[in-house]
Design an enzyme around this catalytic site. Sequence first.
Site, short mmCIF file in Angstrom:
data_model
loop_
_atom_site.label_atom_id
_atom_site.label_comp_id
_atom_site.label_asym_id
_atom_site.label_seq_id
_atom_site.Cartn_x
_atom_site.Cartn_y
_atom_site.Cartn_z
N CYS A 271 0.97 -1.21 -0.05
CA CYS A 271 0.08 -0.10 0.18
C CYS A 271 0.99 1.22 0.12
O CYS A 271 0.53 2.41 -0.64
CB CYS A 271 -1.08 -0.08 1.29
SG CYS A 271 -0.38 -0.07 2.76
N ASP B 24 -7.34 5.53 -3.48
CA ASP B 24 -6.31 4.54 -3.01
C ASP B 24 -6.24 3.92 -4.23
O ASP B 24 -6.99 2.97 -4.99
CB ASP B 24 -7.44 3.70 -2.04
CG ASP B 24 -6.65 2.92 -1.32
OD1 ASP B 24 -5.37 2.33 -1.63
OD2 ASP B 24 -7.17 2.14 -0.57
N HIS C 72 -2.88 1.48 6.86
CA HIS C 72 -3.40 1.31 5.22
C HIS C 72 -2.80 2.91 4.79
O HIS C 72 -3.14 3.88 5.51
CB HIS C 72 -4.59 1.00 4.95
CG HIS C 72 -4.85 0.87 3.60
ND1 HIS C 72 -3.98 0.33 2.74
CD2 HIS C 72 -5.87 1.47 2.72
CE1 HIS C 72 -4.50 0.28 1.43
NE2 HIS C 72 -5.50 0.98 1.58
#
Length: 636
Positions: A221, A303, A280
């Site tokens: 991530c 994202d 995250h």
Amino acid sequence: MLNRPLGAKQQLKLKFTVGPNPSVSKHTLVELNLRTSSQSFGWKATISSDSGKEITVAITSAPNAIVGQYNLIVKSGIHTFKADDNFYLLFNPWCPEDLVFLSSEEERAEYILNDTGYIYMGFFKHIRGKPWNFGQFEKNILSCSIFLLGESYLKMTEMRDPVLVARTMCAMVSSANRKGVLTGNWSGNYSGGTAPTDWTSSVSILQEYYRTKKSVNYGQCWVFSGILTTVLRALGIPARSVTAFESAHDTEKNLTVDIYLNEMGKTISSMTKDSVWNFHVWTDAWMKRPDLPQGNDGWQALDGTPQEISQGIFRCGPSPLSAIRKGNVFLGYDTKFIFTEVNGDKLIWLVRGATGDEKFTIIAVETGSIGKNISTKAVGQDRRHDITYQYKYPEGSSEEREAMNHAHSFLSFENFHKFAPVDFAHLSIREDTVQLGKPIIITLVIERKISVSQHITVRASMDLQTYTGRDVAHLGTLDTKIYAEKKVTEVVFTLDPEKYINSLGVVDDEVVIKAFVIVENKSTEELKGIEATLCFLYPDFTIEMPDTGRLGQELPCICIFKNSLTIPLTDIRFSVESLGMASLQTFDKGTLQPNMTLQFQIKCIPVKTGPRKFIIKFTSKQVKEIHAEKVVLITK
């Protein structure tokens, strides 16, 4: 420059084209007549000076012009000249009419011009900053960003819209989509590529992708976020990398995270589809949202990590932070998913009985455990800035619960998870870090409402997990019965280092200890659960570098590392990276025994002037990542 002076009535026209088959109707062909001071789609050009054979022209593009690579054609009379060099037209956060306009000069310096920064990792009780080189001004980074835009599914006319451009770039950073930059890998095995923890820069990834036009291996991530932040800044869209600790992944899209445990506190993987990541990382981009109701301008969450499909492609956002905060999960792109990431409720279930005849009991409902310490780099400072308030109201406040209820009102089904609080005790765990090589000691504190003597059973399960909640190794269980006489009772359980040491090298990921504890009051048959995350403490290392250096001359860096742990460290590697250097340098140093010190010198050769940050990283089989850094002023 002209080969002869232009006549007063001689025409002089400029044509700007972008993309294949340019046309006026699609705004991909703009024609300006310098003799008439005409305008075209908001573009204008005027002659600033005319000295005969040399003419200086001032060109102003439209605030909503298409972003991309332009060609320039000059037409004078019957003669046509095509400029040798093309140019890139970007979004302009300095222009008030541009949809990405950012009024603060300090914020523009941070979110557009700053090519270094930090990405925050760890878990909410032990946050650390990972130095990251965004490098949006490095060689071929802008060219790669424009290339990605051209390879996307967007129409040329849509490349003026920062909402669609940001959403597209969000998809293009992942190889889970066609022609994406980076291959995601959470397996723990990174042969055939680079382990995600080894990256400290977007630059080498984007340069390799642009050179080969093949996806680069591997990322997780924070790497996806770093790349997305880089390409957005390169295109002129203000962007920042953002970390949410205790971030939820709601696969059922019901705004809750459901964790299923057996009677020993071990997670039942076949039932537990949702997950909570220790952290995250994603990207926020700044823009206006004319496609949404008023009040949704500003920061938008994107994202790039491929988790869920949105409109047929792995991507997420842009979602307005204002909509996330208020629970307006129907606004923007994928707002419901991001809302749950930062503000979902976590339910822990105890499952008893045989397959097909299970009994499910909720033993904990945590309304405030998801979305902690949402962090980004502070403007103009090398420190962490907590922006949780931008994503949600304070936990436990009436506004936060109203936002959750408002979000639930848009679901197509009723929120049927009803839970009667178990009041016989308050549970807490007193421990959050473990020195690597030392025993794991966890103290469970049971605070009962009454002082009546009661029989209590305590069961617990401990595992080594990656930051995404994936099990690496099962460490052990606890099953004990106590006779509680006081209101406060402590239960201590210890795990020797031999239980976890050999598992640390199984994966090339950093791991944490996850413990689930179930407490049962045998007198009343009441059940209550709690979980805890414990991280390992690593030793620091120091570097000695001068404050200044000269271009092209050796810059010494002395690395000093003492293994203060009780175990040997194997496969030791140091690396040094900087935007002021030509390439990454790595040094293998073998094994270091406990209480021994390693000292050696690295010689760097700067290739760029100015203040340059040098990132020195230490890794081993047991210790995945420690950083040191130094800013050195490089002069000619």
